[in-house]
Design a protein around this motif. Structure first.
Motif, PDB file in Angstrom:
ATOM      1  N   PRO A 257      -2.726  -0.542  -3.455  1.00 56.51           N
ATOM      2  CA  PRO A 257      -3.464   0.341  -2.540  1.00 56.51           C
ATOM      3  C   PRO A 257      -2.657   0.683  -1.288  1.00 56.51           C
ATOM      4  CG  PRO A 257      -4.288  -1.894  -2.342  1.00 56.51           C
ATOM      5  CD  PRO A 257      -3.244  -1.924  -3.420  1.00 56.51           C
ATOM      6  N   HIS A 258      -1.621   1.470  -1.494  1.00 56.27           N
ATOM      7  CA  HIS A 258      -0.750   1.876  -0.390  1.00 56.27           C
ATOM      8  C   HIS A 258      -0.284   3.306  -0.659  1.00 56.27           C
ATOM      9  CE1 HIS A 258       3.472   1.544   1.642  1.00 56.27           C
ATOM     10  NE2 HIS A 258       2.617   2.178   2.420  1.00 56.27           N
ATOM     11  N   PHE A 259      -0.584   4.202   0.278  1.00 64.11           N
ATOM     12  CA  PHE A 259      -0.196   5.606   0.153  1.00 64.11           C
ATOM     13  C   PHE A 259       0.586   6.010   1.393  1.00 64.11           C
ATOM     14  CE2 PHE A 259      -3.927   5.055  -2.437  1.00 64.11           C
ATOM     15  CZ  PHE A 259      -3.692   5.840  -3.557  1.00 64.11           C
ATOM     16  N   HIS A 260       1.620   6.828   1.176  1.00 65.19           N
ATOM     17  CA  HIS A 260       2.332   7.414   2.305  1.00 65.19           C
ATOM     18  C   HIS A 260       2.199   8.925   2.151  1.00 65.19           C
ATOM     19  CE1 HIS A 260       5.132   6.966   5.692  1.00 65.19           C
ATOM     20  NE2 HIS A 260       5.425   8.216   5.363  1.00 65.19           N
ATOM     21  N   ILE A 261       1.519   9.560   3.102  1.00 63.18           N
ATOM     22  CA  ILE A 261       1.150  10.972   2.954  1.00 63.18           C
ATOM     23  C   ILE A 261       1.664  11.761   4.159  1.00 63.18           C
ATOM     24  CG2 ILE A 261      -0.757  12.537   2.420  1.00 63.18           C
ATOM     25  CD1 ILE A 261      -2.496  10.008   1.952  1.00 63.18           C
ATOM     26  N   PRO A 262       2.647  12.643   3.961  1.00 58.72           N
ATOM     27  CA  PRO A 262       3.144  13.442   5.083  1.00 58.72           C
ATOM     28  C   PRO A 262       2.039  14.331   5.673  1.00 58.72           C
ATOM     29  CG  PRO A 262       4.594  13.628   3.171  1.00 58.72           C
ATOM     30  CD  PRO A 262       3.352  12.940   2.712  1.00 58.72           C
ATOM     31  N   LEU A 263       1.956  14.346   6.986  1.00 59.15           N
ATOM     32  CA  LEU A 263       1.021  15.243   7.698  1.00 59.15           C
ATOM     33  C   LEU A 263       1.838  16.312   8.431  1.00 59.15           C
ATOM     34  CD1 LEU A 263      -1.739  16.082   8.992  1.00 59.15           C
ATOM     35  CD2 LEU A 263      -1.214  14.424  10.815  1.00 59.15           C
ATOM     36  N   PRO A 295     -11.188   0.473   0.494  1.00 63.13           N
ATOM     37  CA  PRO A 295     -11.374   0.333   1.955  1.00 63.13           C
ATOM     38  C   PRO A 295     -10.217  -0.373   2.664  1.00 63.13           C
ATOM     39  CG  PRO A 295     -13.361  -0.313   0.753  1.00 63.13           C
ATOM     40  CD  PRO A 295     -12.295  -0.113  -0.264  1.00 63.13           C
ATOM     41  N   ASP A 296      -9.503  -1.242   1.951  1.00 64.14           N
ATOM     42  CA  ASP A 296      -8.399  -1.981   2.573  1.00 64.14           C
ATOM     43  C   ASP A 296      -7.038  -1.329   2.338  1.00 64.14           C
ATOM     44  OD1 ASP A 296      -9.887  -4.124   3.731  1.00 64.14           O
ATOM     45  OD2 ASP A 296     -10.174  -4.937   1.711  1.00 64.14           O
ATOM     46  N   ALA A 297      -7.029  -0.115   1.800  1.00 62.62           N
ATOM     47  CA  ALA A 297      -5.750   0.559   1.522  1.00 62.62           C
ATOM     48  C   ALA A 297      -4.978   0.797   2.805  1.00 62.62           C
ATOM     49  CB  ALA A 297      -6.000   1.886   0.809  1.00 62.62           C
ATOM     50  N   CYS A 298      -3.645   0.718   2.676  1.00 61.86           N
ATOM     51  CA  CYS A 298      -2.747   1.051   3.773  1.00 61.86           C
ATOM     52  C   CYS A 298      -2.335   2.518   3.607  1.00 61.86           C
ATOM     53  CB  CYS A 298      -1.512   0.151   3.694  1.00 61.86           C
ATOM     54  SG  CYS A 298      -0.290   0.477   4.958  1.00 61.86           S
ATOM     55  N   ILE A 299      -2.427   3.282   4.699  1.00 61.59           N
ATOM     56  CA  ILE A 299      -2.042   4.695   4.644  1.00 61.59           C
ATOM     57  C   ILE A 299      -1.017   4.975   5.740  1.00 61.59           C
ATOM     58  CG2 ILE A 299      -2.828   7.093   4.804  1.00 61.59           C
ATOM     59  CD1 ILE A 299      -5.597   6.133   3.882  1.00 61.59           C
ATOM     60  N   GLY A 300       0.188   5.356   5.311  1.00 61.33           N
ATOM     61  CA  GLY A 300       1.241   5.732   6.245  1.00 61.33           C
ATOM     62  C   GLY A 300       1.325   7.244   6.359  1.00 61.33           C
ATOM     63  N   VAL A 301       1.803   7.719   7.507  1.00 60.01           N
ATOM     64  CA  VAL A 301       1.808   9.159   7.805  1.00 60.01           C
ATOM     65  C   VAL A 301       3.159   9.579   8.383  1.00 60.01           C
ATOM     66  CG1 VAL A 301       0.666  10.985   9.137  1.00 60.01           C
ATOM     67  CG2 VAL A 301      -0.661   8.993   8.392  1.00 60.01           C
ATOM     68  N   ASP A 302       3.728  10.672   7.858  1.00 63.87           N
ATOM     69  CA  ASP A 302       4.890  11.301   8.493  1.00 63.87           C
ATOM     70  C   ASP A 302       4.394  12.351   9.473  1.00 63.87           C
ATOM     71  OD1 ASP A 302       6.706   9.883   6.993  1.00 63.87           O
ATOM     72  OD2 ASP A 302       7.084  11.486   5.550  1.00 63.87           O
ATOM     73  N   TYR A 394      12.315 -18.154   8.555  1.00 66.69           N
ATOM     74  CA  TYR A 394      11.106 -17.668   7.867  1.00 66.69           C
ATOM     75  C   TYR A 394      11.493 -16.816   6.660  1.00 66.69           C
ATOM     76  CZ  TYR A 394       8.175 -19.190  11.758  1.00 66.69           C
ATOM     77  OH  TYR A 394       7.517 -19.957  12.701  1.00 66.69           O
ATOM     78  N   ILE A 395      10.596 -16.776   5.701  1.00 72.21           N
ATOM     79  CA  ILE A 395      10.727 -15.854   4.576  1.00 72.21           C
ATOM     80  C   ILE A 395       9.643 -14.789   4.735  1.00 72.21           C
ATOM     81  CG2 ILE A 395       9.252 -17.274   3.040  1.00 72.21           C
ATOM     82  CD1 ILE A 395      11.102 -16.371   0.706  1.00 72.21           C
ATOM     83  N   ASN A 396      10.020 -13.527   4.525  1.00 72.38           N
ATOM     84  CA  ASN A 396       9.066 -12.431   4.677  1.00 72.38           C
ATOM     85  C   ASN A 396       8.630 -11.901   3.321  1.00 72.38           C
ATOM     86  OD1 ASN A 396       9.430 -12.611   7.439  1.00 72.38           O
ATOM     87  ND2 ASN A 396      10.853 -10.907   7.553  1.00 72.38           N
ATOM     88  N   GLY A 397       7.516 -11.206   3.336  1.00 75.86           N
ATOM     89  CA  GLY A 397       7.037 -10.555   2.131  1.00 75.86           C
ATOM     90  C   GLY A 397       5.955  -9.561   2.485  1.00 75.86           C
ATOM     91  N   PHE A 398       5.543  -8.773   1.488  1.00 76.54           N
ATOM     92  CA  PHE A 398       4.494  -7.778   1.715  1.00 76.54           C
ATOM     93  C   PHE A 398       3.309  -8.048   0.793  1.00 76.54           C
ATOM     94  CE2 PHE A 398       8.108  -5.486   3.444  1.00 76.54           C
ATOM     95  CZ  PHE A 398       7.560  -4.837   4.556  1.00 76.54           C
ATOM     96  N   THR A 399       2.124  -7.874   1.342  1.00 75.16           N
ATOM     97  CA  THR A 399       0.922  -7.908   0.513  1.00 75.16           C
ATOM     98  C   THR A 399       0.873  -6.622  -0.294  1.00 75.16           C
ATOM     99  OG1 THR A 399      -0.459  -6.778   2.152  1.00 75.16           O
ATOM    100  CG2 THR A 399      -0.329  -9.185   2.313  1.00 75.16           C
ATOM    101  N   GLU A 400      -0.039  -6.567  -1.260  1.00 69.99           N
ATOM    102  CA  GLU A 400      -0.165  -5.340  -2.057  1.00 69.99           C
ATOM    103  C   GLU A 400      -0.491  -4.144  -1.168  1.00 69.99           C
ATOM    104  OE1 GLU A 400      -3.837  -7.867  -3.114  1.00 69.99           O
ATOM    105  OE2 GLU A 400      -2.028  -8.067  -1.924  1.00 69.99           O
ATOM    106  N   ASN A 401      -1.255  -4.363  -0.072  1.00 65.69           N
ATOM    107  CA  ASN A 401      -1.586  -3.259   0.828  1.00 65.69           C
ATOM    108  C   ASN A 401      -0.675  -3.227   2.059  1.00 65.69           C
ATOM    109  OD1 ASN A 401      -2.782  -5.556   1.911  1.00 65.69           O
ATOM    110  ND2 ASN A 401      -4.578  -4.463   2.680  1.00 65.69           N
TER     111      ASN A 401
END
Length: 444
Positions: A257-263, A295-302, A394-401
Motif C-alpha cells: 500500500p504505497h503510491f507515488h503520484i506526481p501532482l 486507510p494506512d497507505a503511504c502516498i508520495g507526491v511530486d 542500527y539496521i534500517n528497513g521499510f514497512t510495507e507502507n
C-alpha cells in the motif's frame, strides 16, 4: 587480465536499472566490474537531463575518474548524452558519447580503450528510439528496480524526457515476468516497478498503439510470480491510476500500500500551463479512493515550484491544497529552464530567490506530513524488510507502507522480513520498533 569497468549513475531508478543491465552485458563481454572509486580501464557515466546543473555535475564526475586513473577511457551515456552529445564530447577526458539507442550496444563501440583527442559521438535521431530494451537493477540484496516501460508520449511543457528517451513503449508481458522470476531466484524480496510513464504500459515493443496488455494486466500477472514477497509501484500519473488498479492492490498478495503520484501543482491554471492531463479534482479523487480502500497507505507526491507564471497566489493554492490532502511526503523540484521546451519560452519567469523560498516552504511541509503519517502508524504491527548496512549501530528497513524503521544492528536480520510493532519516533525521524516474529526466508 580482464579489463576493469566502473559505472556512475545520475538520476532516476530507471537509469539505475539500465546501468545494471549494461554492466551485465559488459561483464558477459569479459569486463570485470569494479566500484567507481577504484582504478578502472573504463569509466561509464549514465547521465540525467532532469538533474540541475547536469553539465557541472558531469564534469566533476569525469574529473573524479581521471584522478583515479588519468589514462582511463571515459564514456558518457543516458539522457543528457542524447540531448547534448557535442557538449559532453567537448569535456576534457571524455572519449565516447552514446545516445538513447546506442548505449545498450556499448561493447560494439569500445575497441582497444585508447584515449581520443575529442569525444566520439554516436547519437541517433530520437525518432529512431522505437525499440524496447528490458532491464533491472539490483542495488543491494533486498530490493530490485524492474524496468517495464520507456519513453513518453506526453507533451508537458517543462519536460525533456520525450526528447531524451523517445516515444512510449513497453516490454512484452512474458519478458517482464521472466525478469521478475530471475530476480526472485537471486533471493531478492522486493521489486520496484519503474519506467518513464508506467501507467502507459501496454504500448507495443515498437511504440505502436496496439494495447496487448494494460497496466492492470501487468499488475495482476506479477502478483502471481512465486518468490516475490513485495511489489511496489514507483510512480504513476493520476489520470492513469484507475480504480480497478487501486482495488486490486488493496487485496493483492504482493503489492504494497504505497503510491507515488506526481501532482506538480495544486493550481489548475498552472497545471494547464504545464499541459498536464488532469486537474486537481481528479487528484483529490485518486487520493480519496486509495485511502478509502487502504486507510494506512503511504502516498508520495511530486511537486514543482517556480514554474513560469506561478504567482504567489498560485503557490499558496498549491501549499494549502497539499496541506489539506491526506498524503505522506513530498518530492519537491525547483523549476529550472530546459532547452527546447515550451516552458523555457514562457512569460512570467519566477525569480530564483522566490523559487528557492517556495521550495523551502514545501520541503518543510513534507517533513511535517511525513511526521504526521509516522505518528499515525505508532502502536500498529507491520512487516519490515531489513536492509544490509550498519548505520551507526542500527539496521534500517521499510514497512510495507513505507515507514522507515531502525533497530539495533544485527547482521542476521539482513534481507529478512520481520513482523514488528512500531513504538516511537527517534530523534533522527525514524521509527523505533520491537520485533514480534520473522516471516519468510532467512538472510542470504
Amino acid at each position: 587480465m580482464k579489463k576493469k569497468v566502473a559505472f556512475y549513475t545520475l538520476g532516476c531508478k530507471l537509469n539505475f536499472s539500465e546501468t545494471s543491465t549494461i554492466a551485465r552485458n559488459l561483464t558477459d563481454e569479459g569486463f570485470l566490474r569494479v566500484d567507481f572509486t577504484e582504478r578502472a580501464d573504463m569509466y561509464v557515466i549514465n547521465t540525467c537531463s532532469v538533474t540541475d546543473n547536469a553539465d557541472k555535475r558531469f564534469k566533476s564526475i569525469v574529473k573524479q575518474a581521471q584522478k583515479v586513473n588519468p589514462d582511463a577511457f571515459v564514456a558518457a551515456i543516458g539522457c543528457y548524452a542524447q540531448l547534448k552529445p557535442e557538449d559532453l564530447a567537448a569535456v576534457d577526458g571524455v572519449d565516447l558519447v552514446l545516445g538513447a539507442t546506442e548505449k545498450f550496444n556499448i561493447a560494439d563501440y569500445v575497441n582497444d580503450l585508447s584515449k581520443n583527442d575529442y569525444g566520439e559521438v554516436h547519437s541517433c535521431e530520437i525518432e529512431e528510439a522505437d525499440f524496447y530494451v528490458g532491464s533491472y537493477a539490483i542495488g543491494d540484496r533486498t530490493r530490485a528496480f524492474l524496468k517495464v516501460q520507456d519513453g513518453c508520449d506526453y507533451k508537458c511543457t517543462y519536460c525533456t524526457i520525450p526528447l531524451a528517451r523517445g516515444i512510449s513503449r513497453s516490454d512484452v508481458l512474458q519478458n517482464v515476468l521472466d525478469n521478475a522470476k530471475e530476480i526472485s531466484e537471486k533471493g531478492i524480496k522486493e521489486i520496484v516497478l519503474t519506467g518513464v510513464n508506467i501507467g502507459d504500459y501496454g504500448k507495443g515493443e515498437f511504440g505502436n498503439k496496439k494495447h496487448e496488455h494494460t497496466f492492470l494486466d501487468l499488475v495482476k500477472a506479477l502478483d502471481g510470480v512465486d518468490g516475490i514477497h513485495r511489489l511496489r509501484i514507483s510512480s504513476i500519473e493520476p489520470n492513469l491510476l484507475k480504480n480497478e488498479t487501486i482495488e486490486f492492490v488493496g487485496g493483492s498478495n504482493s503489492f504494497v500500500p504505497h503510491f507515488h503520484i506526481p501532482l506538480q501543482s495544486g493550481s489548475d491554471e498552472v497545471l494547464k500551463l504545464m499541459r498536464r492531463r488532469y486537474l486537481t479534482d481528479l487528484y483529490v479523487d485518486r487520493v480519496n479512493k486509495i485511502k478509502e480502500i487502504m486507510p494506512d497507505a503511504c502516498i508520495g507526491v511530486d511537486v514543482i515550484v517556480g514554474f513560469p507564471g506561478e504567482t504567489e497566489e498560485h503557490f499558496l493554492k498549491t501549499y494549502n491544497f497539499l496541506n489539506d490532502l491526506d498524503i505522506s511526503y513530498l518530492h519537491v523540484f525547483t523549476y529550472s529552464e530546459r532547452d527546447n521546451t515550451k516552458a523555457a519560452e514562457m512569460d512570467g519567469v519566477v525569480p530564483k530567490r522566490v523559487r528557492s523560498k517556495r521550495s523551502k516552504m514545501l520541503r518543510g511541509l513534507s517533513v511535517k506530513k511525513r511526521r504526521a503519517f509516522y505518528e499515525g502508524q505508532l502502536g500498529t504491527t507491520r512487516t519490515v524488510l531489513f536492509e544490509g548496512e550498519n548505520k551507526e549501530g542500527y539496521i534500517n528497513g521499510f514497512t510495507e507502507n513505507y515507514v522507515k524503521v531502525k533497530f539495533p544492528w544485527d547482521p542476521n536480520l539482513i534481507n529478512t522480513l520481520q513482523v514488528v510493532k512500531l513504538n516511537d519516533i527517534a530523534e533522527d525521524g525514524l521509527v523505533k520498533c520491537t520485533i514480534m516474529e520473522q516471516v519468510g526466508a532467512t538472510a542470504l
